[in-house]
Write a protein that holds these residues in place. Structure first.
Motif, PDB file in Angstrom:
ATOM      1  N   VAL A 105       0.842  -1.192   0.000  1.00 30.83           N
ATOM      2  CA  VAL A 105       0.000   0.000   0.000  1.00 30.83           C
ATOM      3  C   VAL A 105       0.883   1.250   0.000  1.00 30.83           C
ATOM      4  N   CYS A 106       0.728   2.051  -1.041  1.00 33.19           N
ATOM      5  CA  CYS A 106       1.437   3.326  -1.173  1.00 33.19           C
ATOM      6  C   CYS A 106       0.362   4.401  -1.286  1.00 33.19           C
ATOM      7  N   GLY A 107      -0.263   4.702  -0.135  1.00 33.06           N
ATOM      8  CA  GLY A 107      -1.522   5.434  -0.137  1.00 33.06           C
ATOM      9  C   GLY A 107      -1.427   6.935  -0.046  1.00 33.06           C
ATOM     10  N   GLY A 108      -0.233   7.496   0.164  1.00 34.26           N
ATOM     11  CA  GLY A 108      -0.094   8.941   0.145  1.00 34.26           C
ATOM     12  C   GLY A 108      -1.010   9.638   1.135  1.00 34.26           C
ATOM     13  N   LEU A 109      -1.901  10.455   0.615  1.00 36.46           N
ATOM     14  CA  LEU A 109      -2.799  11.245   1.454  1.00 36.46           C
ATOM     15  C   LEU A 109      -3.804  10.399   2.240  1.00 36.46           C
ATOM     16  N   GLN A 110      -3.966   9.151   1.853  1.00 39.75           N
ATOM     17  CA  GLN A 110      -4.883   8.252   2.566  1.00 39.75           C
ATOM     18  C   GLN A 110      -4.133   7.139   3.294  1.00 39.75           C
ATOM     19  N   ALA A 111      -2.849   7.306   3.512  1.00 36.50           N
ATOM     20  CA  ALA A 111      -2.026   6.222   4.061  1.00 36.50           C
ATOM     21  C   ALA A 111      -2.485   5.778   5.436  1.00 36.50           C
ATOM     22  N   ASP A 112      -2.890   6.718   6.291  1.00 36.19           N
ATOM     23  CA  ASP A 112      -3.301   6.345   7.641  1.00 36.19           C
ATOM     24  C   ASP A 112      -4.579   5.521   7.631  1.00 36.19           C
ATOM     25  N   ARG A 113      -5.519   5.898   6.764  1.00 34.05           N
ATOM     26  CA  ARG A 113      -6.789   5.178   6.707  1.00 34.05           C
ATOM     27  C   ARG A 113      -6.600   3.772   6.138  1.00 34.05           C
ATOM     28  N   LEU A 114      -5.741   3.647   5.150  1.00 32.65           N
ATOM     29  CA  LEU A 114      -5.475   2.327   4.583  1.00 32.65           C
ATOM     30  C   LEU A 114      -4.703   1.459   5.575  1.00 32.65           C
ATOM     31  N   ALA A 115      -3.779   2.068   6.327  1.00 32.67           N
ATOM     32  CA  ALA A 115      -3.060   1.310   7.358  1.00 32.67           C
ATOM     33  C   ALA A 115      -4.023   0.835   8.442  1.00 32.67           C
ATOM     34  N   ALA A 116      -5.001   1.664   8.792  1.00 33.01           N
ATOM     35  CA  ALA A 116      -5.982   1.275   9.802  1.00 33.01           C
ATOM     36  C   ALA A 116      -6.787   0.068   9.351  1.00 33.01           C
ATOM     37  N   MET A 117      -7.043  -0.035   8.039  1.00 36.61           N
ATOM     38  CA  MET A 117      -7.774  -1.195   7.524  1.00 36.61           C
ATOM     39  C   MET A 117      -7.010  -2.492   7.765  1.00 36.61           C
ATOM     40  N   SER A 118      -5.675  -2.387   7.888  1.00 41.47           N
ATOM     41  CA  SER A 118      -4.847  -3.565   8.148  1.00 41.47           C
ATOM     42  C   SER A 118      -4.487  -3.706   9.615  1.00 41.47           C
ATOM     43  N   GLY A 119      -5.066  -2.856  10.473  1.00 42.49           N
ATOM     44  CA  GLY A 119      -4.787  -2.925  11.896  1.00 42.49           C
ATOM     45  C   GLY A 119      -3.447  -2.353  12.294  1.00 42.49           C
ATOM     46  N   LEU A 120      -2.870  -1.492  11.440  1.00 39.39           N
ATOM     47  CA  LEU A 120      -1.527  -0.956  11.671  1.00 39.39           C
ATOM     48  C   LEU A 120      -1.529   0.467  12.212  1.00 39.39           C
ATOM     49  N   ASN A 121      -2.660   0.973  12.601  1.00 35.36           N
ATOM     50  CA  ASN A 121      -2.700   2.378  13.011  1.00 35.36           C
ATOM     51  C   ASN A 121      -3.561   2.532  14.257  1.00 35.36           C
ATOM     52  N   ARG A 122      -3.077   1.912  15.333  1.00 34.28           N
ATOM     53  CA  ARG A 122      -3.847   1.909  16.570  1.00 34.28           C
ATOM     54  C   ARG A 122      -2.962   2.228  17.763  1.00 34.28           C
ATOM     55  N   GLY A 123      -3.579   2.726  18.810  1.00 33.78           N
ATOM     56  CA  GLY A 123      -2.908   2.898  20.088  1.00 33.78           C
ATOM     57  C   GLY A 123      -1.774   3.902  20.057  1.00 33.78           C
ATOM     58  N   ALA A 124      -0.754   3.638  20.880  1.00 40.26           N
ATOM     59  CA  ALA A 124       0.348   4.581  21.065  1.00 40.26           C
ATOM     60  C   ALA A 124       1.150   4.800  19.796  1.00 40.26           C
ATOM     61  N   GLU A 125       1.145   3.838  18.890  1.00 38.46           N
ATOM     62  CA  GLU A 125       1.926   3.940  17.654  1.00 38.46           C
ATOM     63  C   GLU A 125       1.119   4.539  16.502  1.00 38.46           C
ATOM     64  N   SER A 126      -0.074   5.037  16.791  1.00 38.09           N
ATOM     65  CA  SER A 126      -0.918   5.535  15.707  1.00 38.09           C
ATOM     66  C   SER A 126      -0.360   6.829  15.130  1.00 38.09           C
ATOM     67  N   PHE A 127      -0.727   7.095  13.897  1.00 36.98           N
ATOM     68  CA  PHE A 127      -0.325   8.320  13.221  1.00 36.98           C
ATOM     69  C   PHE A 127      -1.501   8.855  12.432  1.00 36.98           C
ATOM     70  N   GLU A 128      -1.442  10.120  12.123  1.00 41.05           N
ATOM     71  CA  GLU A 128      -2.483  10.781  11.347  1.00 41.05           C
ATOM     72  C   GLU A 128      -1.826  11.508  10.183  1.00 41.05           C
ATOM     73  N   ILE A 129      -2.396  11.373   9.000  1.00 37.43           N
ATOM     74  CA  ILE A 129      -1.942  12.178   7.878  1.00 37.43           C
ATOM     75  C   ILE A 129      -2.586  13.557   7.990  1.00 37.43           C
ATOM     76  N   VAL A 130      -1.762  14.559   8.150  1.00 37.79           N
ATOM     77  CA  VAL A 130      -2.230  15.944   8.220  1.00 37.79           C
ATOM     78  C   VAL A 130      -1.859  16.612   6.904  1.00 37.79           C
ATOM     79  N   PRO A 131      -2.838  17.166   6.196  1.00 38.83           N
ATOM     80  CA  PRO A 131      -2.538  17.788   4.898  1.00 38.83           C
ATOM     81  C   PRO A 131      -2.000  19.208   5.073  1.00 38.83           C
ATOM     82  N   PHE A 132      -0.896  19.489   4.423  1.00 43.48           N
ATOM     83  CA  PHE A 132      -0.364  20.847   4.371  1.00 43.48           C
ATOM     84  C   PHE A 132      -0.393  21.318   2.923  1.00 43.48           C
ATOM     85  N   ARG A 133      -1.163  22.367   2.688  1.00 44.05           N
ATOM     86  CA  ARG A 133      -1.238  22.935   1.342  1.00 44.05           C
ATOM     87  C   ARG A 133       0.072  23.635   1.003  1.00 44.05           C
ATOM     88  N   GLY A 134       0.598  23.309  -0.148  1.00 43.86           N
ATOM     89  CA  GLY A 134       1.763  24.004  -0.671  1.00 43.86           C
ATOM     90  C   GLY A 134       1.305  24.909  -1.801  1.00 43.86           C
TER      91      GLY A 134
END
Length: 406
Positions: free
Chosen positions: A201-230
């Protein structure tokens, strides 16, 4: 059942599928991309710079992959007759604090194996007569290309090698079993399921949501994709003569952004930007775009509040420059004082997918996580386009170590 499914039709996903097929000719490889064509997001909305690897911590994935990736990007462009140019880069210090940071940056660049040359203010003026500063660092290994064209070439190569690139296909669920991974797909309103031995999975702007689908984005190790407009501007053609190389400010070492720079583009123009303004829509490129879902996601995320407490002054300054063209102009006039507000013509914006950890850490390096049968590229902002080929090697190596994609 397919051998490998790659999620994401940006440059990292396409390079990964290309690498799987290079190692395993005849493998059954599918790339799924939710947009109507490849390179619709970060890969097609960037400065087009082939980065040399100046900024990145020695030993980090970015430092390791950027230099190799720059060489391989040039090789691929040569092979596919995609235009590129070796422009070189000048990192310009305009304050005493930046002069000290520039010295630190010089040491880091050399630690990363780069040949760089410090310049005095006089030498800077001799090299770039329209640029002013107290000192500068010349980085000859930087260049420019068209990464969207690279993506199109990779998609063509994947198809030629027997792979399939399927656009307008969104992943709605990932279900992993002992022997396979099933992806629930939505293709223009038609629902289907594709299974593979391995999913990357190379999900870019949706990487956190796709990782959550695999159970990889939970608890203390969780991350959020925050969009920064350039946000970018483009100079009028009459001002394209102002620079011969790429002109960058000295970046803040605490932030993963490089500052507003002047960039020659492969079509002969010059862009100004990007800044880094908090975005309220991950895929909303127009100014003022708002996605309630995307905004609520980072508002609820504890790490974002810590980022706000730590960097609120910087964020406010970036926002002011976004609201006022004159404020934006001030950022670039520090090193190019003859520019005027009339020189800042409209140019499409980009959006950086920046991973933030639960404790408020802005992830500076590439971040990859894995389950038994999935590999997720969780953080791959700049210089991911430059580094795409070695990132692909790294990701496929992880899959191969499990005996699945090699």
């Amino acid at each position: 059942m397919r051998d490998v499914i790659v999620v994401g039709g940006g440059i990292v996903g396409l390079a990964t599928a290309y690498e799987v097929l290079r190692r395993r000719p005849g493998a059954d490889v599918l790339v799924v991309e939710k947009e109507t064509e490849v390179a619709r997001h970060q890969s097609g909305h960037n400065s087009g710079v082939i980065h040399a690897g100046v900024y990145y911590a020695p030993g980090s994935l970015k430092a390791r992959f950027c230099r190799e990736g720059a060489a391989r990007t040039r090789d691929y462009c040569t092979e596919k007759q995609i235009p590129f140019a070796d422009t070189g880069k000048l990192v310009v210090a305009t304050t005493p604090t930046e002069v000290q940071r520039l010295q630190d940056l010089t040491e880091r660049a050399r630690a990363n194996g780069l040949t760089v040359t410090p310049l005095t203010a006089v030498a800077l003026r001799e090299r770039e007569p329209h640029i002013t500063g107290l000192a500068a660092l010349h980085v000859p290994a930087s260049g420019i290309t068209d990464y969207a064209a690279v993506c199109r070439a990779l998609a063509s190569d994947i198809s030629a090698a027997g792979g399939v690139v399927r656009t307008s296909t969104a992943v709605t669920a990932i279900t992993e079993s002992v022997t396979s991974v099933a992806l629930s797909l939505d293709e223009d309103g038609w629902h289907s399921v594709e299974s593979a031995r391995q999913v990357i999975v190379c999900g870019g702007l949706q990487a956190d949501r796709l990782a959550a689908m695999s159970g990889l984005n939970r608890g203390a190790e969780s991350f959020e994709i925050v969009p920064f407009r350039g946000e970018y501007h483009r100079l009028p053609a009459s001002r394209n003569h102002l620079i011969d190389s790429l002109i960058y400010p000295v970046p803040d070492p605490d932030l993963p952004f490089l500052g507003v720079h002047l960039t020659r583009t492969i079509d002969g123009g010059v862009t100004v930007g990007p800044n880094a303004v908090l975005g309220f829509s991950r895929e909303g490129y127009r100014k003022g775009s708002l996605s309630p879902r995307d905004t609520a996601a980072f508002v609820r995320f504890p790490g974002m509040w810590q980022v706000a407490r730590t960097h609120w002054r910087t964020g406010l300054a970036e926002q002011r420059a976004s609201w006022r063209r004159r404020g934006y102009l001030e950022l670039v006039r520090r090193y190019c004082p003859e520019l005027t507000v009339e020189d800042l013509l409209p140019e499409p914006a980009g959006i950086r997918a920046q991973a933030v950890l639960r404790d408020g850490t802005l992830v500076h390096d590439f971040l990859v996580r894995a389950t038994e049968r999935t590999v997720h590229v969780c953080n791959a902002p700049s210089p991911a386009a430059t580094s795409a080929f070695p990132i692909a090697d790294h990701v496929v190596d992880l899959a191969t170590s499990a005996g699945l994609a090699g």
